[in-house]
Design an enzyme around this catalytic site. Sequence first.
Site: not given
Length: 194
Positions: A18, A45, A138
Amino acid sequence: MRSDALTPHIDGIVIGGSAGAIEALDSLLPTLPPRFPAAIFIVLHLPRDRPSMLTEIFAAKCVLPIEEAEDKAPVRPGTIYFAPPDYHLLIEQGRYLALSVDDPVNLSRPSADVLFESAADVYGPALMGVILSGASADGALGLAAVRAAGGLTVVQEPGSAAAPLMITSALERCAVDYVLPLEEIAALLRRIER
């Protein structure tokens, strides 16, 4: 951390990240050789409401083919696939790509957990999972699934990450094989044999 040599039989690599992960990938993907044997699947992301420019960015820097994943496309070795914005990327039996609009996981769609868990089911011990810089949890459960399937697990050294939360979450959930700075992750990837 494993002490054994890197298995030469890695067919798939899943990478999740991310915040800070684009810069990390910039240290990894351009170093891969033209006859790299494994397929690489990447979840970052990204904003859901606009197209990704990742394929264009990395196609200009890499010798390997770069594609945005398409539903039902067969996986080709030596190809780098990016998950499109607002779609989960999964790997299906027979090594096909699949896209899903199922609910976000860890507030993310695409989710690294979804990709890693599906790839672990398909590739088993021939899979490598890599967690890079990122600001969510995540990928932690997904990396644990890679490990449980016998795959190789790697995380970026937390001190070198712009946002270490994805990494530290993975370390809390999973006995990781390698915790490495980016240049050593790149060297590890280049050791994968055809």
